[in-house]
Enzyme design. Structure first.
Site, mmCIF file in Angstrom:
data_model
loop_
_atom_site.group_PDB
_atom_site.id
_atom_site.type_symbol
_atom_site.label_atom_id
_atom_site.label_comp_id
_atom_site.label_asym_id
_atom_site.label_seq_id
_atom_site.Cartn_x
_atom_site.Cartn_y
_atom_site.Cartn_z
ATOM 1 N N ASP A 27 30.035 25.316 -36.555
ATOM 2 C CA ASP A 27 31.835 25.461 -37.186
ATOM 3 C C ASP A 27 31.337 25.999 -37.809
ATOM 4 O O ASP A 27 31.133 26.884 -38.527
ATOM 5 C CB ASP A 27 31.895 24.214 -38.191
ATOM 6 C CG ASP A 27 31.386 22.424 -37.891
ATOM 7 O OD1 ASP A 27 30.214 22.692 -36.559
ATOM 8 O OD2 ASP A 27 31.872 22.201 -38.649
ATOM 9 N N ARG A 154 35.377 15.266 -45.368
ATOM 10 C CA ARG A 154 35.221 16.190 -45.100
ATOM 11 C C ARG A 154 35.876 16.481 -44.289
ATOM 12 O O ARG A 154 37.172 16.564 -43.940
ATOM 13 C CB ARG A 154 33.288 16.962 -44.686
ATOM 14 C CG ARG A 154 33.565 15.524 -43.066
ATOM 15 C CD ARG A 154 31.380 16.037 -42.855
ATOM 16 N NE ARG A 154 31.708 15.364 -41.907
ATOM 17 C CZ ARG A 154 31.016 14.377 -41.744
ATOM 18 N NH1 ARG A 154 31.119 13.460 -42.385
ATOM 19 N NH2 ARG A 154 31.017 13.799 -40.377
ATOM 20 N N GLU A 209 35.762 15.059 -36.750
ATOM 21 C CA GLU A 209 35.414 15.848 -38.145
ATOM 22 C C GLU A 209 36.796 16.997 -37.265
ATOM 23 O O GLU A 209 37.026 16.995 -36.634
ATOM 24 C CB GLU A 209 34.388 16.299 -37.271
ATOM 25 C CG GLU A 209 32.771 15.331 -37.660
ATOM 26 C CD GLU A 209 31.234 15.926 -37.401
ATOM 27 O OE1 GLU A 209 30.792 16.226 -38.019
ATOM 28 O OE2 GLU A 209 31.391 16.474 -37.020
HETATM 29 C C1 FRU Z 1 30.633 19.552 -37.168
HETATM 30 C C2 FRU Z 1 30.442 19.304 -39.370
HETATM 31 C C3 FRU Z 1 31.097 18.973 -39.932
HETATM 32 C C4 FRU Z 1 30.361 19.410 -41.436
HETATM 33 C C5 FRU Z 1 29.237 20.172 -40.851
HETATM 34 C C6 FRU Z 1 27.952 20.315 -41.343
HETATM 35 O O1 FRU Z 1 29.908 19.619 -36.267
HETATM 36 O O2 FRU Z 1 29.335 17.786 -39.059
HETATM 37 O O3 FRU Z 1 31.987 17.626 -39.346
HETATM 38 O O4 FRU Z 1 31.349 19.301 -42.068
HETATM 39 O O5 FRU Z 1 29.547 20.122 -39.244
HETATM 40 O O6 FRU Z 1 27.527 21.249 -40.728
#
Ligand code: FRU
Length: 505
Positions: A27, A154, A209
């Site tokens: 991300d 998160r 997310e």
């Molecule tokens: C999305 C995710 C987020 C998390 C991150 C961990 O791709 O799963 O929810 O913060 O990647 O790398």
């Protein structure tokens, strides 16, 4: 031998997309324009080419095209991995983490606590701050600042909400398993109080997310603005695995009210194609927008990959490109609010002059092949007119076997990309696929579509299609055995006219 191996790796290195030099990334995080520089932080594994040791990598750019990688900004330690989040410029030093003379940049990230931590298994929100324009970061000593005791809380995106004389920080984050966006407010980025929740709604098959929430003026009348809530979901996206959806509505400083919700509560899979998607391809995920972009522009970057196979794509030791940055605007189709996404022009329009400008060509069950030149990145712009009876195909290929086929079907109002023969596909059993998108303007008339415009960015290992001037986008990774240097345009039957055609690259 080493040289050969390197050549193979570099064959997939894009030139107009960010990749980390030698490491894994996922991300985009903490996107902010600050002191004349675009900062791209991102989920990085500083020690490997697959997901793990999550830390914030860092790159900077002045034009969103040429990026410079900097040292890791926020590193994981024995107690916590540093998951996704955002960065704000705390101009008034509301947090007290800087001084009036040197106000801080503040990163709000998710602490994903490890076994050695007393909070093991919990995800909570924490701060780090920078007093040198984002170069170096210090973790706040009283972290975390917001802990709900949840294992799946998160991806905080924070912005300054200002209306009717009020001014406070708003955080949108997710309770991922509950398919909820949770909203909080704060005066100082440290003490947070709950505002409201949004969801579940529309697509809910996978965890929610990386949300984002922002106001967007309407293209036709900038005094009319609406709020946009974007939510990424994995798996269960429109064409499988990871994908991002959006809602448009109002935010009154407390609650987001969506005008575009089709399904409340648990998903109705029959309706998947009626929901609004940021992208209909398989490789556009975790997209978030920049804070403080110049001139009020809303610019987003997504991770160009899919959790279905992200750890397996054949580009080690760097793995995972970012998608091309997009400028987002608000428009209407059939009286319904809708996003338009265009590739940003910053720097690139001038930097990549058109190398081939097409004469209009008439196609009738025939085909024409155009050379795409030798550059790594190519931007193809096409406008075509169809009598409605013909599929129009755009076949990307090299001299030998292997092709990616983009098809516009005006009668059905669809756009598809077929990567089953695109090159390397066997590295993951579910990589070979055809993706289909419903074109937005097709919904406005029962009759076949007459004109359609496409901008296609092809860059070593990716194809990004912006159709109908950005109303519909489709992004897919491809791993050709040899670079795509040619484009063959075909009309299956009937009449289709290429009104204009240009390649820059
Ligand atoms: C999305 C995710 C987020 C998390 C991150 C961990 O791709 O799963 O929810 O913060 O990647 O790398």
């Amino acid at each position: 031998m080493t040289a050969l191996v390197n050549q193979a790796i570099e064959a997939y290195r894009p030139s107009a997309h960010y990749t980390a030099e030698n490491t894994w990334l996922n991300d985009p995080n903490g996107l902010i324009f600050h002191a004349g520089v675009y900062h791209l932080f991102y989920q990085s594994n500083p020690f490997g080419d697959v997901w793990g040791n999550m830390s914030w990598g860092h790159a900077v750019s002045e034009n969103l095209l040429d990026w410079k990688e900097l040292p890791v900004a926020i590193a994981c330690d024995d107690d916590e991995a540093i998951f996704s989040g955002s960065v704000v410029f705390d101009a008034t030093n509301s947090s007290g983490l800087g001084t009036a003379a040197i106000p801080p940049m503040v990163a709000v990230y998710t602490s994903a606590y490890s076994e050695s931590s007393s909070r093991h298994g919990i995800q909570a929100q924490s701060l780090a701050y920078s007093l040198d324009d984002g170069l170096t970061w210090t973790k706040y000593q009283a972290n975390p600042v917001l802990d709900r005791g949840s294992a799946d809380f998160r991806d905080p995106k924070v912005f300054l909400y200002e209306a009717d004389g009020a001014s406070y920080w708003v955080m949108v984050a997710v309770e991922a398993m509950e398919r909820k966006v949770v909203l909080y407010k704060s005066d100082n980025l440290i003490d947070w109080s709950h505002l409201s929740d949004f969801g579940p709604a529309n697509a809910t098959a996978g965890v929610w997310e990386c949300p984002d929430l922002f106001a967007l003026p309407h293209e036709a009348d900038p005094s009319l603005s609406k709020w946009v809530l974007t939510v990424n979901m994995n798996p269960g996206g429109i064409n499988g695995g990871s994908a991002g959806q959006y809602f448009i509505g109002e935010f009154d400083g407390t609650t987001f009210l969506s005008e575009t919700t089709v399904t409340e509560g648990p998903e109705d899979p029959e309706r998947l194609a009626e929901y609004q998607w940021l992208d209909w391809g398989r490789d556009y995920y975790a997209a978030v927008s920049f804070s403080n972009a110049p001139d009020g522009r809303r610019i987003m970057i997504g991770w160009m990959n899919n959790w279905d196979y992200a750890n397996l794509i054949p580009s080690s030791p760097w793995r995972g490109p970012m998608a091309y940055p997009r400028e987002i605007t608000l428009t209407s189709v059939n009286g319904q609010p809708r996003l338009r996404q265009r590739p940003v022009a910053a720097g690139s329009a001038e930097a990549i002059p058109a190398s081939l400008e097409g004469s209009a060509s008439l196609l009738d069950s025939g085909s024409q092949t155009f050379s795409l030149g030798s550059g790594t990145a190519k931007v193809i712009t096409v406008e075509l007119k169809s009598d409605g009876s013909s599929d129009v195909g755009f076949i990307l290929h090299g001299e030998g076997n292997g092709q990616t086929v983009i098809t516009v079907n005006p009668a059905q109002g669809t756009l598809s990309l077929d990567r089953r023969e695109s090159g390397k596909t066997a590295f993951a059993e579910n990589f070979a696929s055809i993706e289909t998108a419903n074109l937005a303007s097709a919904t406005s008339a029962a009759s076949a579509m007459e004109r359609i415009s496409l901008t296609i960015i092809v860059d070593a290992c990716s194809v990004e299609i912006f159709a109908e001037d950005g109303l519909t986008t489709l992004t897919d990774l491809v791993f050709p055995e040899q670079p795509y240097t040619q484009l063959t345009v075909t009309a299956s039957q009937g009449q289709a006219e290429l009104l204009s055609f240009a390649v820059a690259g």
